[in-house]
Design an enzyme around this catalytic site. Structure first.
Site, mmCIF file in Angstrom:
data_model
loop_
_atom_site.group_PDB
_atom_site.id
_atom_site.type_symbol
_atom_site.label_atom_id
_atom_site.label_comp_id
_atom_site.label_asym_id
_atom_site.label_seq_id
_atom_site.Cartn_x
_atom_site.Cartn_y
_atom_site.Cartn_z
ATOM 1 N N HIS A 194 0.854 -1.186 0.000
ATOM 2 C CA HIS A 194 0.000 0.000 0.000
ATOM 3 C C HIS A 194 0.889 1.235 0.000
ATOM 4 O O HIS A 194 2.007 1.217 0.519
ATOM 5 C CB HIS A 194 -0.872 -0.035 1.255
ATOM 6 N N ASP A 271 2.196 -4.810 7.828
ATOM 7 C CA ASP A 271 0.943 -4.104 7.559
ATOM 8 C C ASP A 271 -0.174 -5.134 7.661
ATOM 9 O O ASP A 271 -0.365 -5.961 6.765
ATOM 10 C CB ASP A 271 0.989 -3.479 6.166
ATOM 11 N N GLN A 274 -5.384 -5.644 6.476
ATOM 12 C CA GLN A 274 -6.323 -6.554 5.830
ATOM 13 C C GLN A 274 -6.377 -7.925 6.498
ATOM 14 O O GLN A 274 -7.131 -8.792 6.052
ATOM 15 C CB GLN A 274 -5.956 -6.722 4.350
ATOM 16 N N LYS A 297 -11.339 -0.590 9.482
ATOM 17 C CA LYS A 297 -11.452 -1.813 8.691
ATOM 18 C C LYS A 297 -11.914 -2.997 9.543
ATOM 19 O O LYS A 297 -12.162 -4.086 9.009
ATOM 20 C CB LYS A 297 -10.121 -2.132 8.013
ATOM 21 N N CYS A 440 -4.741 2.483 -3.869
ATOM 22 C CA CYS A 440 -3.511 2.915 -3.190
ATOM 23 C C CYS A 440 -2.371 1.925 -3.435
ATOM 24 O O CYS A 440 -1.558 1.662 -2.543
ATOM 25 C CB CYS A 440 -3.739 3.101 -1.692
#
Length: 485
Positions: A194, A271, A274, A297, A440
């Site tokens: 991202h 990261d 997700q 999220k 992104c």
């Protein structure tokens, strides 16, 4: 093309046939329900059907009479009534600043704010709540690591200086034969990251002269982990990598990546935006040095995220921002700073948002992250297999198999149809909300040879019926545009 001309949406909330005042009254009273999912689970009812009543926003019609089908969860999730209630309760019952007052409201707000931190720590199995730093989002969390840890630990010439003598003594060819020559690397990232995981390190590299190296994809369109093992060396300082790709849907073996990185002395920043909302994430099991995620999220409010950092790393890092709350003492000529996490939380924090995040974690934990993950893997397979029925479609990322799992999202293109045209028609003619653009992830799109893609992404409150409606609408949309070929 009248069908795709943008127009203002009209929204009928909860019950489209109700008058607005009665709908608002029902919505307000709905905030008084408990934080548990609404329906008791049975074998004949999917998790999506069980939890949908807890999300008022899903029960509406858009553009007058079209049932909303929300498939943009990789961008942001919807919020259950329990989270809305927690936010309302904070502002109605104990709104106050934290850590600074001795009165009842401040003490209550402080207790709830710090309880939220403990909930985050427990949710990802951090060893101590002091390893959780609240930030305004995951982007800020990565910037915190980049500017605090990165500026202190990265420098010009990493991967170069220790081998200078070898080069001078043995000459170009002998030096190259040592295997050191191509490895001038300080930070390794992937082309699938991202923007928020790329741009901060570019800025830090400009300031320090550090080197960035990007890992490409393999033939399966996942980051090439065999190549990663080759790229790692004793001078690699940091690996920045996603747990789940927001475009490719690939799920990476973070525990193995951390092990390889630690073997050469490198730190790892994960990261997890997700992954944390969709599966069990255990930072102690992964042994990650840093991990970031966003509240919005994972069914929590916008405006807050968090950084997990190992306590020894956080303790050694200088402040990122200066101001109130992050200090120990302030003098006219210098200041001393608080211990983590306060050291990294300058100013009045997002108190209500943190409490809302805590409520979201309570809600997700009541369902169970293993149950959520298992159900979403079923949805992921159903989505992928049904998308294959669309003529001339190209789905990005690895193909699912017995050994390869995909997250519950698909980025795709249909030959000779722009993804934004697809998304516009799906929205305005069928009420199906997906994402179009570069998500992104411009470097990844360039690597794949496209400017943009469409993306449908699911969460546990989605159902197979949602997928069916999406596939039907997508078929109709593709047929509509094919008329003009």
């Amino acid at each position: 093309m009248e069908a795709v001309v943008p127009k203002l949406a009209s929204f009928n909330l909860l019950n489209p046939k109700s008058k607005s005042k009665s709908a608002i009254r029902r919505f307000s009273s709905a905030l008084c329900v408990s934080s548990s999912p609404s329906v008791t689970s049975t074998d004949s009812v999917s998790l999506g059907h069980i939890t949908r009543p807890d999300f008022p926003i899903l029960h509406q019609e858009v553009y007058g009479s079209k049932k909303l089908v929300y498939l943009d969860n990789a961008a942001t999730s919807q919020k259950p009534i329990a989270v809305l209630k927690a936010l309302q309760n904070y502002y109605e019952a104990y709104n106050s600043n934290v850590h600074r007052g001795i009165h009842f409201l401040s003490a209550k707000a402080t207790d709830e704010y710090e309880l939220a931190r403990k909930k985050v720590a427990a949710f990802i199995n951090a060893s101590d709540s002091g390893e959780i730093v609240f930030t305004k989002n995951a982007t800020e969390a990565i910037n915190l690591v980049a500017y605090s840890w990165g500026l202190s630990n990265l420098k010009s010439g990493d991967e170069n200086e220790d081998h200078l003598f070898v080069f001078l003594a043995s000459g170009y060819k002998a030096y190259k034969d040592t295997g050191f020559w191509p490895k001038y690397i300080s930070v390794i990232l992937t082309v699938a990251e991202h923007h928020s995981a790329i741009v901060p390190w570019q800025l830090v590299a400009q300031k320090t002269g550090a080197n960035l190296k990007f890992l490409n994809l393999n033939d399966d369109e996942s980051p090439d982990l065999d190549k990663l093992k080759e790229m790692l060396s004793r001078k690699t300082k940091l690996v920045v990598i996603h747990h789940i790709s927001n475009m490719l849907a690939s799920i990476l073996p973070i525990e193995e990546i951390v092990h390889w990185s630690h073997d050469v002395g490198a730190k790892v920043l994960v990261d997890a935006c997700q992954s944390v909302p969709h599966m069990v994430v255990d930072v102690q099991g992964l042994d990650a040095d840093f991990l970031v995620a966003s509240s919005h999220k994972m069914c929590g409010p916008t405006g807050i995220g968090f950084l997990f950092g190992k306590s020894d790393l956080l303790s050694a890092m200088p402040p990122f921002l200066g101001g109130g709350e992050m200090i120990s003492d302030v003098f006219l000529d210098h200041s001393t700073f608080a211990d983590p996490p306060s050291r990294f939380e300058a100013g009045t924090p997002a108190i209500g948002e943190a409490i809302g995040l805590g409520a979201a974690i309570d809600y997700l934990s009541t369902i169970g992250m293993q149950k959520i993950h298992a159900y979403e893997m079923e949805l992921a397979k159903y989505l992928y297999e049904n998308l294959l029925s669309i003529p001339n479609i190209r789905i990005y990322g690895p193909k699912p198999s017995e050994h390869v799992q995909r997250a519950a999202l698909c980025s795709f293109n249909v030959e000779n149809i722009h993804p934004t045209d697809i998304a516009t028609l799906l929205d305005q003619q069928y009420g199906v909300a997906i994402r179009s653009g570069h998500h992104c992830a411009q470097p990844l799109h360039r690597y794949l040879g496209v400017n943009a893609s469409a993306r449908a992404s699911l969460h546990f409150y989605n159902t197979k019926e949602d997928v069916d409606e999406f596939i039907h609408a997508l078929n109709e949309t593709v047929s509509f545009f094919n008329v003009f070929k």
